[in-house]
Design an enzyme around this catalytic site. Structure first.
Site, PDB file in Angstrom:
ATOM      1  N   HIS A  40       0.875  -1.173   0.000  1.00 55.45           N
ATOM      2  CA  HIS A  40       0.000   0.000   0.000  1.00 55.45           C
ATOM      3  C   HIS A  40       0.911   1.221   0.000  1.00 55.45           C
ATOM      4  O   HIS A  40       1.561   1.520   1.004  1.00 55.45           O
ATOM      5  CB  HIS A  40      -0.910  -0.012   1.223  1.00 55.45           C
ATOM      6  CG  HIS A  40      -1.829  -1.192   1.261  1.00 55.45           C
ATOM      7  ND1 HIS A  40      -2.278  -1.749   2.440  1.00 55.45           N
ATOM      8  CD2 HIS A  40      -2.381  -1.922   0.259  1.00 55.45           C
ATOM      9  CE1 HIS A  40      -3.082  -2.776   2.156  1.00 55.45           C
ATOM     10  NE2 HIS A  40      -3.152  -2.889   0.840  1.00 55.45           N
ATOM     11  N   GLU A  98       1.532   3.984   2.739  1.00 59.32           N
ATOM     12  CA  GLU A  98       2.037   3.553   4.043  1.00 59.32           C
ATOM     13  C   GLU A  98       3.561   3.687   4.042  1.00 59.32           C
ATOM     14  O   GLU A  98       4.308   2.725   4.101  1.00 59.32           O
ATOM     15  CB  GLU A  98       1.548   2.132   4.333  1.00 59.32           C
ATOM     16  CG  GLU A  98       0.027   2.085   4.455  1.00 59.32           C
ATOM     17  CD  GLU A  98      -0.580   0.682   4.424  1.00 59.32           C
ATOM     18  OE1 GLU A  98       0.174  -0.304   4.465  1.00 59.32           O
ATOM     19  OE2 GLU A  98      -1.822   0.593   4.341  1.00 59.32           O
ATOM     20  N   HIS A 151       3.493  -2.770   6.805  1.00 58.08           N
ATOM     21  CA  HIS A 151       2.365  -1.906   6.456  1.00 58.08           C
ATOM     22  C   HIS A 151       2.234  -0.767   7.466  1.00 58.08           C
ATOM     23  O   HIS A 151       2.993  -0.661   8.422  1.00 58.08           O
ATOM     24  CB  HIS A 151       1.060  -2.712   6.461  1.00 58.08           C
ATOM     25  CG  HIS A 151       0.895  -3.614   5.290  1.00 58.08           C
ATOM     26  ND1 HIS A 151       0.079  -3.311   4.227  1.00 58.08           N
ATOM     27  CD2 HIS A 151       1.443  -4.824   5.004  1.00 58.08           C
ATOM     28  CE1 HIS A 151       0.128  -4.282   3.331  1.00 58.08           C
ATOM     29  NE2 HIS A 151       0.946  -5.223   3.788  1.00 58.08           N
ATOM     30  N   GLU A 202       2.335  -4.018  11.309  1.00 57.99           N
ATOM     31  CA  GLU A 202       1.617  -2.750  11.172  1.00 57.99           C
ATOM     32  C   GLU A 202       2.258  -1.673  12.042  1.00 57.99           C
ATOM     33  O   GLU A 202       2.471  -1.874  13.241  1.00 57.99           O
ATOM     34  CB  GLU A 202       0.149  -2.924  11.575  1.00 57.99           C
ATOM     35  CG  GLU A 202      -0.628  -3.906  10.713  1.00 57.99           C
ATOM     36  CD  GLU A 202      -1.065  -3.313   9.376  1.00 57.99           C
ATOM     37  OE1 GLU A 202      -0.797  -2.114   9.151  1.00 57.99           O
ATOM     38  OE2 GLU A 202      -1.675  -4.049   8.580  1.00 57.99           O
TER      39      GLU A 202
END
Length: 374
Positions: free
Chosen positions: A167, A170, A260, A336
């Site tokens: 993504h 990010e 991410h 994350e």
């Protein structure tokens, strides 16, 4: 000087509705270039030095992740090197930045950008190390290079894969990779030296070059969310995943990290492969050991807050880390990092930042080494 707002630069993204008065600037967050996703913004404001600016994002409540604006503070910079947080509020519909620029030109962004030139510089500096070999896997839809860095002896027993920025918005993910590479190539770093005795690292610092340059949050130049393409990637829709997956099956994989950023949760955490129907107790134990070791390696990492466990659905196997666990039977995690701050240890000046992402990247070598030698 007349107020001017621009976004015609690497990763720039905004729509100007009104900019005739510094006290009442109205903007829309722009959609991804080829998909109906609004979240990432990055723009330059000129002509408002010393003025109390009120910048309203009129469609924030209709963005892809409106909960991401709760307790969020935008970042700003005068030189695109030093970024700081500015007062930001959200009423459920409109997000508002209140800031008085100290210079004639100021940049605002969703998170500290990771420019394409810096990406190329990262590749260039890494390949200068005798420990690194650069492989060009192919090209994106728009012809940008998909580069893979091979760190260490390709004949090493264990194969560790690290990918980032499926993504593209990010950006903290590539800051993480930069810090990890710097540590891994530091021959005075004992964790790096020991890791490279046992394993070779395959690193893709940017999985989505086209989306990164366009200023997309989540998709590539075909409008594809790459983290939903792992079952059946194609060169027409998702060449980035197709090329990386092809190389992984050629080489093998013993440990996989997909880095991410999370819009809503102000924590660093991992999502595992627990939803897989064939996820074994041994795999669960290995996953738990990695998490415990990472908590020791970095106080920024925690396991109390994260995603709730969900049931298995066909979409699970289309996602990077569970797909790799299913395909190779190895430890595979989605890491994350926050867009906001780390609520366990907040920094009011910078929030979560590129620097802290890089420091976390350096710290990850410790749990990787423990996993390699478990």
């Amino acid at each position: 000087m007349t107020i001017k707002i621009s976004q015609q630069f690497d990763a720039g993204a905004i729509e100007v509705l009104r900019a005739d008065d510094a006290h009442s600037i109205e903007l829309n967050i722009r959609k991804d270039s080829h998909a109906d996703i609004t979240q990432w913004f990055y723009f330059r404001l000129q002509g408002a030095q010393g003025e109390a600016c009120t910048i309203r994002f009129m469609n924030a409540g209709k963005s892809a992740y409106p909960d991401g604006w709760k307790d969020y503070q935008a970042v700003a910079s005068y030189d695109r090197e030093t970024w700081f947080r500015v007062p930001t509020s959200f009423d459920g519909t409109v997000m508002t930045i209140e800031h008085t620029p100290e210079e004639e030109s100021v940049y605002y962004a969703y998170f500290e950008p990771y420019p394409w030139d810096r990406h190329l510089a990262l590749i260039d500096s890494a390949q200068a190390s005798p420990l690194v070999r650069l492989i060009d896997l192919g090209s994106t839809i728009e012809g940008r290079d998909m580069n893979l860095l091979v760190v260490g002896d390709a004949d090493a027993e264990k194969k560790v894969w690290i990918i980032a920025r499926q993504h593209p918005g990010e950006t903290m993910a590539e800051w993480f990779v930069e810090g990890m590479l710097e540590a891994l190539l530091d021959q005075a770093n004992p964790f790096a030296r020991q890791c490279l005795q046992d394993a070779v690292f395959y690193v893709v610092p940017n999985m989505n070059p086209d989306g990164s340059v366009h200023g997309n949050l989540r998709t590539n130049a075909a409008g594809a969310n790459l983290n939903r393409e792992w079952m059946t990637p194609t060169m027409e829709r998702s060449p980035e995943v197709f090329l990386v997956k092809q190389k992984m099956h050629e080489i093998g994989c013993d440990l996989f990290l997909d880095v991410h950023g999370d819009e809503g949760l102000p924590y660093v955490f991992v999502a595992g492969s627990d939803a897989l129907e064939n996820f074994t107790p041994a795999q669960k134990a290995e996953q738990d050991r990695f998490i415990a070791d990472f908590k020791v390696a970095s106080p920024d990492f925690q396991d109390e807050h994260g995603y709730e466990d969900g049931p298995f659905t066909p979409e699970v196997l289309a996602m990077g880390s569970p797909h790799i666990t299913h395909a190779f039977g190895c430890l595979s995690l989605t890491l994350e990092l926050p867009f906001k701050d780390n609520a366990n240890d907040p920094d009011p000046q910078t929030g979560w930042s590129g620097a802290r992402s890089a420091a976390l990247g350096a710290a990850v070598l410790q749990p990787i080494l423990s996993t390699l030698r478990a």
